[in-house]
Design a protein around this motif. Structure first.
Motif, short mmCIF file in Angstrom:
data_model
loop_
_atom_site.label_atom_id
_atom_site.label_comp_id
_atom_site.label_asym_id
_atom_site.label_seq_id
_atom_site.Cartn_x
_atom_site.Cartn_y
_atom_site.Cartn_z
N SER A 229 14.80 -46.97 10.00
CA SER A 229 15.22 -48.36 9.75
C SER A 229 14.89 -48.76 8.32
O SER A 229 15.69 -49.37 7.62
N PRO B 138 26.65 -53.39 7.08
CA PRO B 138 27.96 -53.99 7.36
C PRO B 138 27.91 -55.52 7.43
O PRO B 138 28.85 -56.17 6.94
N ILE C 43 13.63 -46.82 22.94
CA ILE C 43 14.76 -47.39 22.21
C ILE C 43 14.26 -48.44 21.23
O ILE C 43 14.68 -48.50 20.08
N VAL D 260 20.17 -43.70 19.07
CA VAL D 260 19.92 -44.78 20.02
C VAL D 260 20.97 -44.77 21.13
O VAL D 260 20.67 -44.99 22.30
N LEU D 261 22.21 -44.47 20.75
CA LEU D 261 23.29 -44.41 21.72
C LEU D 261 23.01 -43.33 22.76
O LEU D 261 23.18 -43.55 23.97
N SER E 96 30.82 -50.40 9.55
CA SER E 96 29.79 -49.46 9.13
C SER E 96 30.35 -48.03 9.10
O SER E 96 30.03 -47.25 8.21
N PRO F 222 19.79 -51.28 16.81
CA PRO F 222 18.70 -51.70 15.93
C PRO F 222 19.24 -52.64 14.84
O PRO F 222 20.27 -52.34 14.24
N ILE G 235 17.01 -46.93 5.74
CA ILE G 235 18.33 -47.55 5.60
C ILE G 235 18.25 -48.73 4.64
O ILE G 235 19.03 -48.85 3.70
N LYS H 195 13.81 -49.32 16.64
CA LYS H 195 14.17 -50.55 15.95
C LYS H 195 13.06 -51.03 15.03
O LYS H 195 13.27 -51.92 14.22
N ALA I 233 18.41 -53.03 11.90
CA ALA I 233 18.54 -52.39 10.58
C ALA I 233 19.92 -51.77 10.40
O ALA I 233 20.47 -51.74 9.31
N LEU J 184 21.34 -43.20 12.90
CA LEU J 184 20.34 -43.86 13.74
C LEU J 184 21.01 -44.41 15.00
O LEU J 184 20.49 -44.28 16.12
N LEU J 185 22.20 -44.97 14.81
CA LEU J 185 22.92 -45.53 15.94
C LEU J 185 23.25 -44.45 16.96
O LEU J 185 23.15 -44.67 18.18
N ALA K 185 23.87 -45.63 2.85
CA ALA K 185 23.10 -46.38 3.84
C ALA K 185 23.89 -46.54 5.13
O ALA K 185 23.33 -46.47 6.23
N ALA K 186 25.22 -46.75 5.00
CA ALA K 186 26.05 -46.88 6.20
C ALA K 186 26.05 -45.57 6.99
O ALA K 186 25.96 -45.58 8.23
N SER L 277 22.87 -45.41 8.78
CA SER L 277 22.88 -46.33 9.92
C SER L 277 23.56 -45.69 11.12
O SER L 277 23.09 -45.79 12.25
#
Lengths: 277, 334
Positions: free
Chosen positions: B282, A125, B257, B309-310, B66, A118, B285, B261, A120, B305-306, B298-299, B302
């Protein structure tokens, strides 16, 4: 598929399709008509479908030098990143589809994984690195770099399904005639996947042209793209709806035009990954 | 395959043994200059290098960064050098933060709601409209238009239409004699309003994929069922839907997915409000990073969330692999 297995359309099915088309088009038409209305007509009583269209909103938007600059920025970012993404993407997709080499599996898995990230998730980074390491914050180059990166996995994914369909015999024949791998790719394979390239180009352009959150984080008042500008527009207290809709229309028009020009390629590109597996 | 193989060996064999079938005289290396030969051998690497470099710089490295940032306490506006290492503190904070759980709940509700509604609607319409329609290509073009419009513009248009005083729905409801509906200002309704906008934009995606799947079903299976005297709805339910299932699953997963986003439409429609009722991850974040200015937190967000999705992506990959194997088996049986 035999023709007997597809049923004939009834008037009812036309009615359904027609209603669906209206639903799909409705909001787009609302945007276009509102952009052609004066303020008094927008706030007037009752939904008026009959009004004198005026280009006043477009005039106001386009006579503002800032907006013209932001539209130009959007155009530069979208075009340059589309060209880069296609150029780098088609060779990478070809390598993954046709060659066995060290790291091929990694490349192919990474493509799939990165396609799903995504935007966002990238804001923090990318903002940090672009500002403190690459020195690319507030530049169009910075925006182009991140959009190209974001779109590459997507383009590789679409092009793979087109490349698989290129008959291998053609490449073999070219090789027998003494062509090297580069000549084979650029002179034999590339011309054969033109429809795929068209689909990929439209998808890439659309994403780069429409993207918002990374643009918001990476640009300043000189390098802003149009979607970023709109978001700042809407949180003002006195929303100029006519002008906002005009800007919305200006943003929406290029992708819509592409859709009418190449809907076949878009649908092939969309179904390529999912239907054929 | 080993690197020392010539280019000839590296072109993947069409059949299992095609690589060996290359006539030997062509392998004669005498006519190649060493440099040229090396270049040809390096072809796959040359082909993939630009894309690899760009994605490393613009995607892979930022994602590693990140992870690193998520272990640090850093607020926007202070130099990165002044951030300090705090271990897992950001993650600990997250897990104890009610706002995080609220936004996780909103995200999951939103994602599953849009996927369920879009799949049901899209597949139903595809089955209903799997007929010999005229102007099919025109209608298909019209249906993909919503997907092509910038999400930010979709947000604008729907915000206008939802406006309680002069919006399209307000006019319609008034004309029909109903009370105005607080589409975006009621915490209960706002999420539904946001879902409606997404359903408008993305149902056509499922519809078009399902229709394509329906129209490429093997004629033999349908013919066999017809000969056995199956009615139309029996065929739909017992043959077409099961055969479409792989495509539906892939399309639904892709939508799922993509639903994680979503940001722009909600940013414009509600900015996450009222309260936190539409604050998907999203957006959370973005706000944590650039409104609350807590970049480390925030990282960490992130990365959460990643991870979600992963996990979905791994399921997607497994599904595709199973499908490909099944197709290969089916092809071998034929």
């Amino acid at each position: 598929m035999t023709s007997s297995s597809i049923r004939r359309a009834t008037p009812a099915s036309y009615a359904i399709v027609f209603v669906l088309a209206l639903v799909a088009l409705g909001p787009i038409l609302v945007m276009l008509t509102t952009s052609l209305k004066l303020k008094t007509q927008i706030f007037g009583e009752g939904a008026s479908f009959f009004f004198m269209p005026t280009l006043q909103n477009y005039d106001a938007v386009l006579s503002d030098g800032q907006n013209v600059r932001y539209l130009t920025n959007s155009l530069i970012v979208a075009c340059v990143s589309t060209i880069l993404t296609l150029g780098f993407g088609c060779t990478a997709a070809y390598a993954i589809v046709r060659f066995r080499f060290l790291g091929r599996d990694v490349a192919s898995t990474a493509t799939l994984l990165m396609r799903m990230v995504p935007p966002a998730v990238l804001t923090v980074p990318v903002f940090t690195i672009w500002t403190y390491q690459y020195g690319l914050n507030n530049t169009l180059t910075g925006v182009i770099l991140v959009y190209t990166g974001l779109n590459l996995p997507f383009v590789i994914w679409i092009l793979q399904s087109f490349l698989v369909q290129v008959p291998r015999q053609l490449e073999e024949a070219a090789r027998m005639d003494g062509a090297n791998p580069y000549q084979i790719f650029f002179m034999v394979v590339l011309p054969l996947i033109k429809p795929g390239l068209a689909a990929a180009a439209i998808f890439t352009f659309r994403i780069a042209w429409n993207e918002f959150i990374l643009g918001l984080v990476l640009t300043n008042r000189f390098t802003r793209t149009m979607p970023v500008k709109v978001s700042l527009f809407i949180n003002e207290h006195n929303i100029e709806w006519g002008q906002i809709m005009a800007v919305g229309a200006l943003i929406a028009i290029p992708p819509l035009v592409f859709t009418f020009m190449a809907s076949r390629q878009i649908i092939t590109g969309m179904t390529a990954g999912a239907v054929k597996g | 395959m080993q690197l020392s193989d010539g280019f000839e060996g590296k072109l993947m064999p069409a059949g299992a043994t095609a690589g060996a079938a290359v006539p030997t005289p062509l392998r004669g290396t005498a006519k190649y200059l060493p440099l040229r030969k090396a270049l040809n051998r390096a072809a796959p690497y040359v082909f993939i290098a630009p894309a690899a470099i760009i994605t490393t710089l613009a995607l892979a490295y930022p994602m590693l960064q990140s992870v690193w940032l998520s272990f640090r306490d850093w607020s926007l506006g202070t130099p990165l050098g002044q951030s300090r290492f705090v271990g897992l503190a950001n993650y600990e904070w997250l897990l104890h933060d009610p706002n995080f759980w609220a936004s996780a709940a909103v995200t999951l509700t939103f994602a599953f709601a849009v996927v369920v509604v879009e799949v049901l609607l899209g597949v139903m319409l595809a089955i209903l409209l799997d007929r010999e329609l005229r102007f099919v290509s025109l209608f298909r073009t019209i249906f993909i238009l919503p997907m092509m419009v910038a999400p930010i513009v979709v947000g604008l248009v729907w915000r206008y239409m939802y406006n309680e005083q002069f919006g399209t729905f307000a006019h319609l409801l008034k004309a029909l004699g109903f009370a105005p509906v607080p589409w975006l200002s009621s915490p209960k309704l706002a999420l539904i309003s946001v879902i409606i906008a997404d359903v408008w934009q993305w149902t056509p995606f499922i519809f078009i994929l399902s229709l394509a799947a329906l129209q490429s079903l093997p004629a033999s299976a349908l013919e066999a069922a017809r000969i056995d005297g199956a009615t139309h709805w029996q065929m739909v339910w017992h043959i077409k839907v099961p055969l479409m299932m792989p495509v539906i699953a892939v399309a639904a997963l892709l939508r799922l997915i993509d639903a994680f986003k979503v940001l722009e439409v909600i940013y414009i429609l509600t900015e996450g409000g009222p309260g936190l009722s539409t604050e998907i991850m999203s957006l959370h974040i973005y706000k944590t990073a650039f409104v609350s200015q807590q970049l480390g937190q925030a990282a960490a967000l992130s990365n959460m969330l990643l991870l979600i999705v992963l996990a979905l992506t791994v399921i997607f990959a497994a599904l595709t692999a199973v499908r490909q194997r099944r197709e290969k088996l089916a092809a071998a049986r034929r």
